[in-house]
Design a protein around this motif. Structure first.
Motif, short mmCIF file in Angstrom:
data_model
loop_
_atom_site.label_atom_id
_atom_site.label_comp_id
_atom_site.label_asym_id
_atom_site.label_seq_id
_atom_site.Cartn_x
_atom_site.Cartn_y
_atom_site.Cartn_z
N PHE A 68 1.23 9.11 -5.79
CA PHE A 68 1.81 10.81 -5.67
C PHE A 68 2.37 11.24 -7.02
CE2 PHE A 68 2.32 10.63 -0.63
CZ PHE A 68 0.81 11.19 -0.91
N LEU A 69 3.60 10.41 -7.51
CA LEU A 69 4.39 10.58 -8.63
C LEU A 69 3.29 10.91 -9.75
CD1 LEU A 69 7.29 10.68 -9.15
CD2 LEU A 69 7.01 8.62 -10.32
N LEU B 81 0.76 -1.41 0.08
CA LEU B 81 -0.13 0.10 0.25
C LEU B 81 0.87 1.31 -0.01
CD1 LEU B 81 -2.96 -0.91 2.25
CD2 LEU B 81 -3.24 -0.52 0.02
N ALA B 82 2.02 1.33 0.75
CA ALA B 82 2.76 2.55 0.89
C ALA B 82 3.26 2.65 -0.43
CB ALA B 82 3.92 2.44 1.81
N PHE B 83 3.96 1.55 -1.12
CA PHE B 83 4.41 1.80 -2.57
C PHE B 83 3.32 2.26 -3.54
CE2 PHE B 83 5.75 -0.14 -6.82
CZ PHE B 83 7.19 0.55 -6.60
N MET C 237 0.88 4.06 -2.66
CA MET C 237 0.74 5.62 -2.28
C MET C 237 1.62 6.55 -3.16
SD MET C 237 -1.57 6.29 -0.27
CE MET C 237 -2.49 7.86 -0.01
N HIS C 238 3.11 6.11 -3.12
CA HIS C 238 3.84 6.70 -3.74
C HIS C 238 3.81 6.59 -5.18
CE1 HIS C 238 5.35 6.74 0.32
NE2 HIS C 238 6.16 7.91 0.01
N LEU D 47 1.71 14.28 -9.50
CA LEU D 47 2.48 15.47 -9.38
C LEU D 47 2.87 15.58 -10.97
CD1 LEU D 47 3.97 16.77 -7.35
CD2 LEU D 47 6.20 15.77 -7.77
N VAL D 48 3.20 14.37 -11.63
CA VAL D 48 3.54 14.56 -13.18
C VAL D 48 2.48 15.16 -14.13
CG1 VAL D 48 4.33 13.33 -15.31
CG2 VAL D 48 5.55 12.92 -13.20
#
Lengths: 274, 219
Positions: free
Chosen positions: A25-26, A17-19, A21-22, A29-30
């Motif tokens: 995010f990425l 899940l943490a992965f 999530m990132h 952002l992009v």
């Protein structure tokens, strides 16, 4: 299930899940940043739309011809129900007189036959009429479509002509603006030279000199100015004007390089009075 | 000028800062999810055990069940088990007075309680430090990047916005990543600290109530 098993399962799930999530995010952002860039690009495009609205109407009119056929189609079915409605009332009166004598029955039968034949003939006639009507309507519809096509074509040519007119007008305007700029810079050039002329004494007011100057793109004067028409009586004036022209190097030129062709060769006329 | 090009174009120290922050963010999210799961499970187990306990089940039965299922037992169940074990052991010895018996029972429960609390509170301190430190780390990267971009500016005769802007944007990415790491960590820390606190209060009050019940059994 033991605590160890639960714990290791939790750990794996939490890591995944943490992965995720990132990664999310990425991506946000992009995409967020690139989306803003797209907006900037569209803002640049806006200027190009100014002339197009005139071209739009023919495009909208072109799809209109198709609608008429649906208007024509609903009409033909009408005659068909009329034909079907007519025959039933005639056979109906026949069964009523049945109880009468055989002769009458025969007559009745003949009458019925006649009636049937008549009805059939009528049917045929009606069908033919309906067919004819349909044909006529088709013809009419085709004619209408043709008319509309012609009208649309005429409209298109008219619009094209208008656009052409507008374009011509625009070109004329641009040419006028260019001419204005050219005149303005020619005036500036002669003014700059005139300011540098040191007028010798005893020059008659009607004296007139003309020089031909070849100008380079930077405004520099190529070679010495060529004397086309001299005053004759006062050669000092010719020399004064020539010196002024050489001093005026570089000449003021418009910033648009497209206008340079108007300044390649300049004929400059000077009178002591101006 | 995409975000990826900004990151890849940054200077090495700034990239290092970004990598540290990304790692911190990854770990903090990992612990956030882990804590969410464990806290939710503990809460469920606690509620379940309280329901069993107060529904009037036999204490010996409960104890037996807790011993059998020691692996999957919840925190509250373990506290109960250690207390009851200490109580029954001491009670069999002849000539112990009630005060000493209750004291030792309470001590046993206290020890288990503290062990359980330590397990629940683990890695909360990590979230707290990520939440408080990563903005500063990000700021360090930004300051470093801006310093570099201004130093590069000194070599250019005419400074325009297009000379400065990319460097500053590159540097600011570090702060953005720092805040990305910090904000969820702080929110999660506050949330989890509150949850753990509420669980601790529940355990405490259960311990007291259970001691009372045991004391009544002695008489």
């Amino acid at each position: 299930m033991s605590t160890h098993a639960i714990h290791s399962r939790d750990e794996a799930l939490a890591g995944g899940l943490a992965f995720a999530m990132h990664v999310l995010f990425l991506v946000l952002l992009v995409f967020g940043v690139s989306w803003q860039h797209k907006q900037v690009d569209t803002a640049v495009i806006v200027d190009l739309w100014r002339d197009l609205p005139a071209a739009a109407p023919p495009k909208i009119e072109a799809p209109t011809p198709p609608p008429p056929p649906p208007e024509v189609k609903p009409e033909p079915p009408k005659p068909v129900p009329k034909v079907e409605a007519k025959p039933p009332p005639k056979p109906e009166p026949a069964p009523a007189p049945k109880p009468d004598i055989a002769l009458k029955e025969k007559q009745e039968k003949e009458r019925q036959l006649k009636a049937q034949q008549e009805a059939e003939a009528k049917k045929k006639l009606a069908a033919e009429k309906a067919r004819e009507a349909e044909l006529e309507k088709k013809k009419r519809a085709e004619a209408e479509v043709l008319k509309q096509k012609l009208a649309a074509e005429a409209e298109a040519t008219r619009v094209a002509a208008e656009q052409q007119k507008a374009r011509d007008a625009l070109a004329a305007q641009q040419a006028a603006a260019q001419a204005k700029v050219v005149d303005e810079y020619k005036r500036r050039i002669s003014e700059k030279i005139r300011r540098l002329i040191v007028l010798p004494p005893n020059v008659p007011d009607n004296a007139q000199v003309e020089f031909r100057v070849i100008v380079l793109p930077g405004g520099a004067i190529l070679d010495a100015p060529k004397l086309l028409r001299s005053v004759g009586s006062v050669p000092a004036y010719d020399a004064a004007v020539e010196r002024a022209i050489i001093q005026a190097d570089p000449l003021p030129l418009p910033p648009d390089p497209a206008l340079m062709r108007h300044f390649r060769e300049l004929n400059l006329v000077f009178r002591p009075k101006d | 000028m995409s975000v990826l090009s900004l990151i890849s174009g940054a200077s090495l120290p700034v990239q290092l800062v970004m990598a540290i922050l990304l790692l911190a963010s990854l770990f903090s999210w990992y612990y956030i999810f882990l804590k969410v799961f464990t806290l939710r499970r503990t809460e469920k187990q606690t509620a379940e055990f309280e329901r069993q306990f107060w529904s009037g089940a036999d204490l010996n039965d409960l104890f037996q069940r807790a011993v059998n299922a020691r692996d999957s037992a919840g925190s509250l169940e373990r506290i109960f088990e250690s207390g009851f074990r200490e109580f029954t052991k001491h009670r069999r010895e002849p000539g112990t007075d009630v005060g000493a018996l209750m004291d030792s029972t309470r001590r046993a429960m206290r020890a288990t309680y503290q062990r359980e609390m330590d397990k629940l509170e683990s890695s909360l301190s990590f979230l707290a430090s990520v939440g408080s430190v990563s903005p500063y780390v990000g700021l360090l990267g930004t300051v470093w990047g801006i310093m570099n971009s201004f130093r590069g500016l000194a070599n250019v005769g005419q400074a325009t916005l297009s000379h400065v802007a990319p460097g500053i944007a590159e540097a600011l990415i570090a702060t953005a990543i720092g805040l990305f790491a910090a904000i969820p960590a702080v929110v999660a820390y506050n949330r989890f600290a509150g949850d753990v606190n509420r669980l601790a209060i529940r355990f405490d009050s259960f311990t007291e109530e259970f001691s009372n019940i045991l004391q009544r059994q002695v008489h």
